[in-house]
Scaffold this active site. Structure first.
Site, PDB file in Angstrom:
ATOM      1  N   LYS A 154       0.825  -1.214   0.000  1.00  0.00           N
ATOM      2  CA  LYS A 154       0.000   0.000   0.000  1.00  0.00           C
ATOM      3  C   LYS A 154       0.862   1.269   0.000  1.00  0.00           C
ATOM      4  O   LYS A 154       0.603   2.181  -0.760  1.00  0.00           O
ATOM      5  CB  LYS A 154      -0.928   0.031   1.231  1.00  0.00           C
ATOM      6  CG  LYS A 154      -1.879  -1.154   1.329  1.00  0.00           C
ATOM      7  CD  LYS A 154      -2.848  -0.986   2.504  1.00  0.00           C
ATOM      8  CE  LYS A 154      -2.193  -1.054   3.869  1.00  0.00           C
ATOM      9  NZ  LYS A 154      -1.747  -2.402   4.280  1.00  0.00           N
ATOM     10  N   ARG A 185      -9.868   0.369   8.349  1.00  0.00           N
ATOM     11  CA  ARG A 185      -9.481  -1.006   8.644  1.00  0.00           C
ATOM     12  C   ARG A 185     -10.607  -1.780   9.319  1.00  0.00           C
ATOM     13  O   ARG A 185     -10.432  -2.962   9.639  1.00  0.00           O
ATOM     14  CB  ARG A 185      -8.282  -1.006   9.585  1.00  0.00           C
ATOM     15  CG  ARG A 185      -6.930  -1.100   8.914  1.00  0.00           C
ATOM     16  CD  ARG A 185      -5.876  -0.941   9.992  1.00  0.00           C
ATOM     17  NE  ARG A 185      -4.693  -1.701   9.732  1.00  0.00           N
ATOM     18  CZ  ARG A 185      -3.597  -1.210   9.152  1.00  0.00           C
ATOM     19  NH1 ARG A 185      -3.560   0.031   8.743  1.00  0.00           N
ATOM     20  NH2 ARG A 185      -2.550  -1.967   8.982  1.00  0.00           N
ATOM     21  N   ARG A 227      11.307  -6.644   5.430  1.00  0.00           N
ATOM     22  CA  ARG A 227      11.214  -5.235   5.829  1.00  0.00           C
ATOM     23  C   ARG A 227      11.691  -5.061   7.268  1.00  0.00           C
ATOM     24  O   ARG A 227      12.373  -4.091   7.593  1.00  0.00           O
ATOM     25  CB  ARG A 227       9.765  -4.743   5.677  1.00  0.00           C
ATOM     26  CG  ARG A 227       9.608  -3.247   5.919  1.00  0.00           C
ATOM     27  CD  ARG A 227       8.235  -2.743   5.549  1.00  0.00           C
ATOM     28  NE  ARG A 227       7.222  -3.157   6.516  1.00  0.00           N
ATOM     29  CZ  ARG A 227       5.913  -2.918   6.378  1.00  0.00           C
ATOM     30  NH1 ARG A 227       5.473  -2.296   5.295  1.00  0.00           N
ATOM     31  NH2 ARG A 227       5.060  -3.307   7.285  1.00  0.00           N
ATOM     32  N   ARG A 242      11.507  -2.041  11.594  1.00  0.00           N
ATOM     33  CA  ARG A 242      10.178  -1.744  12.129  1.00  0.00           C
ATOM     34  C   ARG A 242       9.822  -2.784  13.179  1.00  0.00           C
ATOM     35  O   ARG A 242       9.803  -3.984  12.885  1.00  0.00           O
ATOM     36  CB  ARG A 242       9.147  -1.731  10.986  1.00  0.00           C
ATOM     37  CG  ARG A 242       8.264  -0.503  11.033  1.00  0.00           C
ATOM     38  CD  ARG A 242       7.311  -0.499   9.896  1.00  0.00           C
ATOM     39  NE  ARG A 242       6.043  -1.140  10.264  1.00  0.00           N
ATOM     40  CZ  ARG A 242       4.941  -1.021   9.560  1.00  0.00           C
ATOM     41  NH1 ARG A 242       4.940  -0.312   8.453  1.00  0.00           N
ATOM     42  NH2 ARG A 242       3.837  -1.619   9.948  1.00  0.00           N
ATOM     43  N   ARG A 288      -1.024  -9.614  13.305  1.00  0.00           N
ATOM     44  CA  ARG A 288      -1.566  -8.603  12.385  1.00  0.00           C
ATOM     45  C   ARG A 288      -2.357  -9.259  11.261  1.00  0.00           C
ATOM     46  O   ARG A 288      -3.381  -8.737  10.827  1.00  0.00           O
ATOM     47  CB  ARG A 288      -0.438  -7.739  11.825  1.00  0.00           C
ATOM     48  CG  ARG A 288       0.035  -6.706  12.839  1.00  0.00           C
ATOM     49  CD  ARG A 288       1.466  -6.290  12.596  1.00  0.00           C
ATOM     50  NE  ARG A 288       1.666  -5.558  11.361  1.00  0.00           N
ATOM     51  CZ  ARG A 288       2.828  -5.528  10.702  1.00  0.00           C
ATOM     52  NH1 ARG A 288       3.867  -6.195  11.152  1.00  0.00           N
ATOM     53  NH2 ARG A 288       2.928  -4.828   9.597  1.00  0.00           N
TER      54      ARG A 288
END
Ligand code: ADP
Length: 192
Positions: free
Chosen positions: A14, A89, A128, A134, A145
């Site tokens: 996204k 969401r 990532r 992160r 998640r």
């Protein structure tokens, strides 16, 4: 006015595609995840609250994130559209967005669902995590998640189908090919 909802599971791309969209169409980008990470970085009260949810892989409460979204939207003046990344969401968030836009005489132009298989999502998020550090990109939080996505966010696909705004985008392949599909949808939906 171009109002685009970019939708998809964590790791679906996204953020990356949003940057390309803002560049090509000159619209603004609101990423609720980026807004929250900035608050965390600045050590604000909101940041402290957000961190508790994000580290657990959970969503912030709807009322809180809706207020944040509304104030970011109101702080943006004189633009010709927004890409909403990471919001909505949940169904209540989608209803709130519809109302926020309606109150401003606007509407959603299109919802883009970036569809990526789960194994690929996990691979991308782990990578990532290694590259950017992160904190929520670790195996344990990624699993949570993805569960939250399936139970709370996935139902938005039906919601946007009913609204007549849904567009499926194949989210695997070359970045530019994915973007070409996105641009085609945006241009058809906006009548450009
Ligand atoms: P990703 O799509 O990779 O999960 P984001 O950067 O969009 O990441 O969001 C990171 C975290 O911020 C989410 O896991 C959640 O805790 C919180 N968050 C972001 N947007 C929302 C939202 N619309 N509602 C509730 N929580 C949110």
């Amino acid at each position: 006015m171009l109002n685009i909802v970019i939708f998809g599971a964590p790791g679906s791309g996204k953020g990356t595609q949003s940057e390309k969209i803002t560049e090509k169409y000159g619209i603004r980008h609101i990423s609720t995840g980026d807004v929250l990470r900035e608050e965390i970085k600045n050590g604000t009260e909101l940041g402290k609250t957000a961190k508790r949810y994000i580290d657990e892989g959970q969503l912030l409460p709807d009322e809180l994130i809706i207020d944040i979204l509304a104030s970011v939207l109101d702080s943006m003046k004189g633009h010709n559209g927004v890409i909403f990344d990471g919001f909505p969401r949940t169904i209540p968030q989608a209803e709130a967005l519809k109302k926020l836009l309606q109150d401003r005489g606007q509407d959603i132009t299109a919802m883009l669902d970036l569809d990526v298989p789960e194994e690929e999502l996990i691979t991308r998020l782990l990578k990532r995590g290694q590259e950017s550090g992160r904190a929520d990109d670790n195996m344990e939080t990624i699993k949570k998640r993805l569960d939250v996505y399936k139970s709370q966010t996935f139902p938005l696909i039906e919601y946007y189908k009913k609204e007549g705004k849904y567009n499926h985008i194949k989210g695997v392949g070359a970045l530019d090919d994915i973007f070409r599909d996105i641009a085609a949808v945006i241009e058809t939906s906006s009548g450009k």
